[in-house]
Each structure stands twice: as C-alpha cells, then as structure tokens.
Design an enzyme around this catalytic site. Structure first.
Site, PDB file in Angstrom:
ATOM      1  CD  GLU A  94     -91.972  13.300  50.496  1.00  0.00           C
ATOM      2  OE1 GLU A  94     -91.581  13.139  51.672  1.00  0.00           O
ATOM      3  OE2 GLU A  94     -92.183  12.361  49.721  1.00  0.00           O
ATOM      4  CD  GLU A 139     -95.356   7.567  50.569  1.00  0.00           C
ATOM      5  OE1 GLU A 139     -94.872   8.681  50.316  1.00  0.00           O
ATOM      6  OE2 GLU A 139     -95.087   6.919  51.597  1.00  0.00           O
TER       7      GLU A 139
END
Length: 157
Positions: free
Chosen positions: A154, A149
């Site tokens: 984020e 990933e």
C-alpha cells in the site's frame, strides 16, 4: 477526449511462482504452485482469475475515493502480453471526476496458507493510493476490520 492521468499499478501477481524460458522465479522448495497470472496474453484481465469490484460507486465506500470503478473497460484495466495495467483516467462518470478499476480474486483464488509473491511498478504523485491487499471470502467475524485484512503493498502518494 479522455486524458490518462497515470498508470496506477503494473502488476505481475503469482502464488509461489514458476520457472520457465521467461526466466521467472522458481517455486521455493516445499511449496507448490496453486495460482498465478503471468499476464502473457492481451486484452481484458482473465475472467477465470479476476473479477471487477465496483462496490462504492454509488455511496462513497472505502476511503472516499474520487474514482468510479469500471467493469470490463480496456481503458481502465488491460493486459499487454506482459503486465496488467490499471489506469486512472480524468473523466466524469456518475458523481466522480475519474475512472479506474479494482480487481479481485474472490471465489477464484482462496487460500488458507500461502506464500504470496508479486511484482508491481507504482506511480508517484500526490493523491494516489495504489494497494494490493487480501481480504477473506467468508467474513466469519463480521465486516471489515473484524475479519481482517493483510496488506501486501500500500502506497500513499
């Protein structure tokens, strides 16, 4: 009546970029524009570029999110001619107290090597977790996290 609890992400996403009368970022030397969405239309996100990810609505996938992920719902994901808006709304759906949307480009935009540029406006507040990330289309080494990933952004509020 539905209560909108906040805009989760206002996003302009592009691979490299393009330069035009809208004064967008030029494509850097040595790069070729291969995919972009400038959100210069109105309505639902462009189905040629985006799909809805509703995995986990029935069995608690991911980070135990409180929202039910909708599909093709203008209340949760819409384009206003400039930006993509993704909203969380306090409303009961299934076993969840909120609805929202999760959009993906799987099988619509896959790259081995790329320069990724994005512009996003994020909300503030306790309990929010907007994110932009990349996952592989083909899980060659197993599921997550074995096949990797890459987080573009984020933010845990």
């Amino acid at each position: 009546m539905k209560k909108i609890t906040g805009v989760l992400i206002v996003l302009a996403f592009l691979i490299a970029s393009c330069e035009n009368e809208k004064n967008e970022i030029p494509v850097p030397e040595g790069y070729k524009l291969i995919w972009n969405d400038e959100f210069d239309y109105n309505g639902l996100p462009d189905a040629e570029k985006w799909s809805y990810d509703t995995v986990g609505n029935d069995y608690g996938w991911g980070n135990n999110e409180l929202q039910f992920y909708t599909s093709h719902d203008k209340d949760n994901a819409f384009v206003d001619g400039e930006h993509l808006h993704i909203k969380a709304i306090k409303e009961d759906k299934g076993d969840h107290d909120y609805t929202s949307a999760r959009l993906i480009t799987k099988n619509k935009g896959d790259w081995k090597y790329a320069r990724i540029e994005t512009r996003a406006k994020l909300p503030s507040g306790r309990g929010i977790w907007p994110a932009i990330w990349m996952l592989p289309t083909d899980w060659e080494y197993g599921g997550w996290p074995e096949s990797g990933e890459i987080d573009i952004m984020e933010h845990v509020g």
